[in-house]
Structure formats: C-alpha cells, structure tokens
Scaffold this active site. Structure first.
Site, PDB file in Angstrom:
ATOM      1  N   ASP A 118       1.017  -1.134   0.049  1.00  0.00           N
ATOM      2  CA  ASP A 118      -0.055  -0.069  -0.035  1.00  0.00           C
ATOM      3  C   ASP A 118       0.910   1.400  -0.128  1.00  0.00           C
ATOM      4  OD1 ASP A 118      -2.310   1.283   0.212  1.00  0.00           O
ATOM      5  OD2 ASP A 118      -2.204   1.400   2.240  1.00  0.00           O
ATOM      6  N   PHE A 121     -10.211   0.366  -0.503  1.00  0.00           N
ATOM      7  CA  PHE A 121     -10.143  -0.800   0.399  1.00  0.00           C
ATOM      8  C   PHE A 121     -10.678  -2.093   0.226  1.00  0.00           C
ATOM      9  CE2 PHE A 121     -10.283  -2.753   4.660  1.00  0.00           C
ATOM     10  CZ  PHE A 121      -8.991  -2.447   5.150  1.00  0.00           C
TER      11      PHE A 121
HETATM   12  P1  IMP Z   1       1.774  -0.163   4.046  1.00  0.00           P
HETATM   13  O1  IMP Z   1       2.255  -0.783   2.654  1.00  0.00           O
HETATM   14  O2  IMP Z   1       2.858  -0.210   4.941  1.00  0.00           O
HETATM   15  O3  IMP Z   1       1.096   0.973   3.977  1.00  0.00           O
HETATM   16  O4  IMP Z   1       0.851  -1.198   4.854  1.00  0.00           O
HETATM   17  C1  IMP Z   1       0.301  -2.219   4.407  1.00  0.00           C
HETATM   18  C2  IMP Z   1      -0.616  -3.124   5.172  1.00  0.00           C
HETATM   19  O5  IMP Z   1      -1.695  -2.392   5.470  1.00  0.00           O
HETATM   20  C3  IMP Z   1      -0.910  -4.554   4.559  1.00  0.00           C
HETATM   21  O6  IMP Z   1      -0.063  -5.421   4.750  1.00  0.00           O
HETATM   22  C4  IMP Z   1      -2.381  -4.435   5.200  1.00  0.00           C
HETATM   23  O7  IMP Z   1      -2.415  -5.581   6.383  1.00  0.00           O
HETATM   24  C5  IMP Z   1      -2.949  -3.177   5.311  1.00  0.00           C
HETATM   25  N1  IMP Z   1      -3.631  -2.772   3.981  1.00  0.00           N
HETATM   26  C6  IMP Z   1      -3.261  -2.012   3.162  1.00  0.00           C
HETATM   27  N2  IMP Z   1      -4.379  -1.612   2.279  1.00  0.00           N
HETATM   28  C7  IMP Z   1      -5.345  -2.512   2.773  1.00  0.00           C
HETATM   29  C8  IMP Z   1      -6.612  -2.938   2.350  1.00  0.00           C
HETATM   30  O8  IMP Z   1      -7.150  -2.488   1.255  1.00  0.00           O
HETATM   31  N3  IMP Z   1      -7.363  -3.801   2.606  1.00  0.00           N
HETATM   32  C9  IMP Z   1      -7.102  -4.393   3.967  1.00  0.00           C
HETATM   33  N4  IMP Z   1      -5.675  -4.237   4.335  1.00  0.00           N
HETATM   34  C10 IMP Z   1      -4.987  -3.089   3.983  1.00  0.00           C
END
Ligand code: IMP
Ligand code: MG
Length: 183
Positions: free
Chosen positions: A106, A155
């Site tokens: 993400d 999401f």
């Molecule tokens: P980031 O890349 O550090 O922002 O974090 C990614 C984490 O956030 C993932 O491993 C998921 O647990 C959570 N996450 C991000 N986007 C979503 C989504 O659309 N649905 C559910 N969990 C999400």
C-alpha cells in the site's frame, strides 16, 4: 443463512484469477531461485492465504518462516526505528535468499523499514513478492519484485486481507458495501 458474500459490493479479483496468477508466480520464482537457498518469509496475518497457495505453486525446495511486525505509522518518516518486530524469524538468514511474501503493498512504509532490517542479517538477497499492489498510494520508493495484481485506491478484503479482522477467509478479493463500514 448469513454469508459474507452479502457484504461485498463488487469483486475485484476472482478466485480463478488468483489461482492462475499464483501458479504463474510460483513457476517464475521456481526458475529464478533454482539452486538457491530460498526462504519464504510471510508477514502475518494478511499474507497467510497467499503464502499457503504460493508455497505449493513453487516446485523447488524452500523453507518458510513467519514474522509479525507493527508499524508505528509515522506517515512521512523513513527511519528504520519505526517498525516494531512483534514476532521475529526463527532462523538465521546467513546465506539465504529471502523472499518476503505480502498481501498488499500500500504506502510501502512497513516494508521500506523491514527490508533494510533483514538485509543487515547477512542474507544473499532480499526480494519482495506481493499478491496485490496499490501503486497510487505509495509514499516511499519501493518496487515489488513480483506482483500479482495492481488494484485501484479502494479498501479491499478477502484472500487474507481483513476489515476489523474479518473477511480474511473470502476466497476472492472484493470491495465492501459502504453500509458495512457504518455498522
Ligand atoms: P503499508 O504498505 O505499509 O501501507 O501497509 C500495508 C498493510 O496495510 C498491509 O499488509 C495490510 O495489512 C494493510 N492494508 C493496506 N491496504 C489494505 C486494504 O485495502 N485492505 C486491507 N488491508 C490493507
Ligand atoms: Mg491488516
């Protein structure tokens, strides 16, 4: 009987699409890591479904390990001190070719902290495999080495991904109906 399917507004990636992609990724990883000491590192809990499928699509020997990390969520920070390891790996990384297995990339903040931490442990390599990616949300420069599907900035739940710890067991990736959030 109530089914979780009723809470889904639309499907983004079907079970069939996921299956075909995982087979493809498994074959590619098997070719790329031939003769290497491949270690799959699953980041719990979201990647557990993808991990279980991917490891069975890989045809070369590999070992597996699990990690729990929690991000302190400082949105604009890039220091490596901001990811807390809640459950560390069991094995030493010396000589290993580490492939991190993730549910979704993400903002990229969590992994941008984790990758350098793992690299300090003397592995041969550290690469990243994610089944989903939301490129439009990226806050740090990080490119996954293997990607399943790019998804829009919505999401998503299912195939391991949760909303309030639910919907992880949906066999596809979908978007929840707006009213589910307001319950
Ligand atoms: P980031 O890349 O550090 O922002 O974090 C990614 C984490 O956030 C993932 O491993 C998921 O647990 C959570 N996450 C991000 N986007 C979503 C989504 O659309 N649905 C559910 N969990 C999400
Ligand atoms: Mg989550």
């Amino acid at each position: 009987m109530y089914s979780m399917n009723q809470d889904i507004d639309h499907v983004l990636v079907s079970e069939e699409q996921l299956k075909a992609k995982v087979t493809e990724l498994g074959a590619q990883i098997s070719r790329d890591y031939e003769g290497k000491q491949l270690l799959l590192v699953s980041i719990l809990k979201g990647s557990v479904v993808f991990m279980a499928d991917l490891m069975r699509a890989i045809t070369i020997p590999c070992s597996i390990d699990f990690m729990v990390v929690s991000s302190y969520g400082g949105a604009n920070t890039t220091s490596t001190g901001l990811v807390k390891i809640v459950k560390d790996l069991d094995q030493d990384l010396t000589g290993k070719d580490v492939l991190i297995v993730e549910d979704i990339l993400d903002t990229g903040i969590t992994l941008s902290h984790l990758v350098p931490m793992l690299k300090m442990r003397n592995p041969c390599s550290v690469r990243l495999c994610t089944i989903l990616s939301k490129p439009s949300r990226r806050k740090v420069e990080i490119e996954p080495d293997y990607v399943g599907f790019e998804v829009p900035d919505e999401f998503v739940v299912g195939y391991g991904l949760d909303y309030n710890e639910k919907y992880r067991n949906l066999p596809y990736v979908g978007v929840l109906k707006p009213e589910v959030y307001s319950k």
